[in-house]
Design a protein around this motif. Structure first.
Motif, PDB file in Angstrom:
ATOM      1  N   ASP A 150      44.166  56.417-103.767  1.00  0.00           N
ATOM      2  CA  ASP A 150      44.465  57.841-103.656  1.00  0.00           C
ATOM      3  C   ASP A 150      45.196  58.499-104.759  1.00  0.00           C
ATOM      4  O   ASP A 150      44.734  59.637-105.186  1.00  0.00           O
ATOM      5  N   ARG A 179      41.606  55.410 -95.503  1.00  0.00           N
ATOM      6  CA  ARG A 179      41.777  55.842 -94.102  1.00  0.00           C
ATOM      7  C   ARG A 179      43.124  55.529 -93.562  1.00  0.00           C
ATOM      8  O   ARG A 179      43.883  55.879 -92.837  1.00  0.00           O
ATOM      9  N   LEU A 181      45.903  55.510 -95.162  1.00  0.00           N
ATOM     10  CA  LEU A 181      47.019  56.604 -95.208  1.00  0.00           C
ATOM     11  C   LEU A 181      46.970  57.633 -94.030  1.00  0.00           C
ATOM     12  O   LEU A 181      48.063  57.993 -94.001  1.00  0.00           O
ATOM     13  N   LYS A 182      46.144  57.598 -93.124  1.00  0.00           N
ATOM     14  CA  LYS A 182      46.485  58.450 -91.972  1.00  0.00           C
ATOM     15  C   LYS A 182      47.218  57.641 -90.916  1.00  0.00           C
ATOM     16  O   LYS A 182      47.561  58.309 -89.776  1.00  0.00           O
ATOM     17  N   LEU A 183      47.547  56.278 -91.000  1.00  0.00           N
ATOM     18  CA  LEU A 183      48.414  55.680 -89.996  1.00  0.00           C
ATOM     19  C   LEU A 183      50.068  56.269 -90.416  1.00  0.00           C
ATOM     20  O   LEU A 183      50.283  56.809 -91.444  1.00  0.00           O
ATOM     21  N   GLN A 185      53.937  56.381 -90.781  1.00  0.00           N
ATOM     22  CA  GLN A 185      54.667  55.631 -91.798  1.00  0.00           C
ATOM     23  C   GLN A 185      55.114  54.420 -91.308  1.00  0.00           C
ATOM     24  O   GLN A 185      55.223  53.399 -91.954  1.00  0.00           O
ATOM     25  N   GLN A 188      52.498  52.080 -91.301  1.00  0.00           N
ATOM     26  CA  GLN A 188      52.028  51.367 -92.626  1.00  0.00           C
ATOM     27  C   GLN A 188      53.294  50.591 -93.292  1.00  0.00           C
ATOM     28  O   GLN A 188      52.751  49.624 -93.841  1.00  0.00           O
ATOM     29  N   LEU A 205      43.205  52.653 -86.253  1.00  0.00           N
ATOM     30  CA  LEU A 205      42.687  54.156 -86.584  1.00  0.00           C
ATOM     31  C   LEU A 205      41.674  54.956 -85.582  1.00  0.00           C
ATOM     32  O   LEU A 205      41.651  56.037 -85.565  1.00  0.00           O
ATOM     33  N   GLU A 208      43.621  58.472 -81.003  1.00  0.00           N
ATOM     34  CA  GLU A 208      43.770  59.732 -81.426  1.00  0.00           C
ATOM     35  C   GLU A 208      45.058  60.275 -81.481  1.00  0.00           C
ATOM     36  O   GLU A 208      45.012  61.254 -82.653  1.00  0.00           O
ATOM     37  N   SER A 209      46.369  59.810 -81.414  1.00  0.00           N
ATOM     38  CA  SER A 209      47.500  60.186 -81.846  1.00  0.00           C
ATOM     39  C   SER A 209      48.411  59.380 -82.693  1.00  0.00           C
ATOM     40  O   SER A 209      47.991  57.920 -82.251  1.00  0.00           O
ATOM     41  N   GLU A 210      49.169  59.752 -83.396  1.00  0.00           N
ATOM     42  CA  GLU A 210      50.351  58.730 -84.028  1.00  0.00           C
ATOM     43  C   GLU A 210      51.063  58.043 -83.132  1.00  0.00           C
ATOM     44  O   GLU A 210      51.436  56.928 -83.305  1.00  0.00           O
TER      45      GLU A 210
END
Length: 305
Positions: A150, A179, A181-183, A185, A188, A205, A208-210
């Motif tokens: 990134d 990808r 980084l879409k998780l 925090q 992560q 991943l 659909e939602s965090e």
């Protein structure tokens, strides 16, 4: 030998050493070294370990303490075999570019000096060289790799294809790391701490939602699910029918080759669709029929046998 600036950019990849990674980038002139710093010659110099400072662009944030202690023992016994790479700073100091583990291990081993190769590079070159050198190694955790890619994209405007060429990775691999980084925090942090692997993270991943990702991650850790188990669990969340054990008609479950051969043999003999569900030698045989005529034929064949 021709000027390196005329070389094909595709040839500026692995196998040529760090000093060849960035020869064609147009950057600001490197800062003038302090009088105490020697002109780079390509030959190792012995430098006081206390005169070296950590690179602020370092990608790696975690070190395996056991591995670092083992390296320190090796350094104590045989010294540092491969010099670290640094650049000169004002005031007689040197900034690390590559070789932080060797530098840390030398300190733990009680070494007063360490062999270094001095390079004249700008801030931009030092940053890119450090990131690329780390990505070429195998000991970065998945989140460290994701953030490194990134940063290459943001700081140097590199495309995923360019990142792949610089680090010797596949472009798809670069995309998969980014990808992560879409998780959320919290997820992560579980990946970075080793509670979840790269495979676990990739499977999450698909949700659909965090909130779903975080809840699933907690359950995966609590149940110590494998990557395959995680993939099935996520598919169950996305497809309630699958979660209840109903397999879609267009899906073929993986079965043992021997079981598959027996299944095919029965289908040819009966002329009907047969499914064998086997788990370590136990299971059931399911024979499907579409009408009463097929059922009567099946009964006749089984009775005759």
């Amino acid at each position: 030998m021709s000027d390196v600036k005329t070389q094909d950019p595709k040839r500026r990849a692995l196998g040529r050493g760090l000093e060849a990674l960035l020869p064609s980038r147009q950057t600001a002139p490197a800062p003038t070294p302090a009088p105490a710093a020697q002109t780079p010659s390509g030959k190792p110099l012995e430098v006081d370990v206390t005169a070296i400072v950590r690179n602020p662009f370092q990608t790696r944030t975690r070190f395996d303490e056991d591995a670092l202690n083992e390296l320190a023992q090796s350094v104590a016994a045989t010294g540092v075999v491969q010099p670290i790479v640094v650049r000169a700073l004002p005031g007689g100091k040197y900034q690390l570019i590559a070789g932080e583990r060797r530098w840390l291990a030398s300190q733990r081993a009680g070494k007063k000096t360490i062999p270094v190769i001095v390079r004249e590079v700008s801030d931009e070159q030092a940053m890119e060289m450090t990131i690329v050198e780390n990505l070429q190694r195998a000991d970065l955790n998945p989140m460290e790799q994701a953030r490194a890619y990134d940063r290459l994209g943001r700081e140097f405007k590199m495309t995923q294809e360019q990142m792949a060429q610089r680090t010797g990775k596949e472009r798809a691999s670069v995309a998969n790391f980014l990808r992560l980084l879409k998780l959320p925090q919290a997820v992560q942090e579980k990946v970075e701490g080793g509670e979840l692997s790269f495979g676990h993270a990739r499977a999450l991943l698909a949700l659909e939602s965090e909130a779903q990702m975080l809840a699933a991650a907690q359950k995966i850790v609590a149940l110590s699910l494998s990557v395959r188990g995680t993939e099935n669990y996520v598919k169950g969340l996305l497809d309630p029918e699958r979660k209840l054990g109903k397999v879609k008609a267009d899906e073929e479950p993986e079965i043992d080759p021997n079981v598959k051969a027996a299944q095919d043999k029965l289908q040819r003999s009966l002329g009907l669709k047969v499914r064998i569900e086997d788990t370590r030698g136990k299971g059931r045989v399911v024979i499907e029929y579409s009408n009463l005529e097929d059922f009567d034929t099946l009964l006749t064949m089984l009775s005759a046998n």
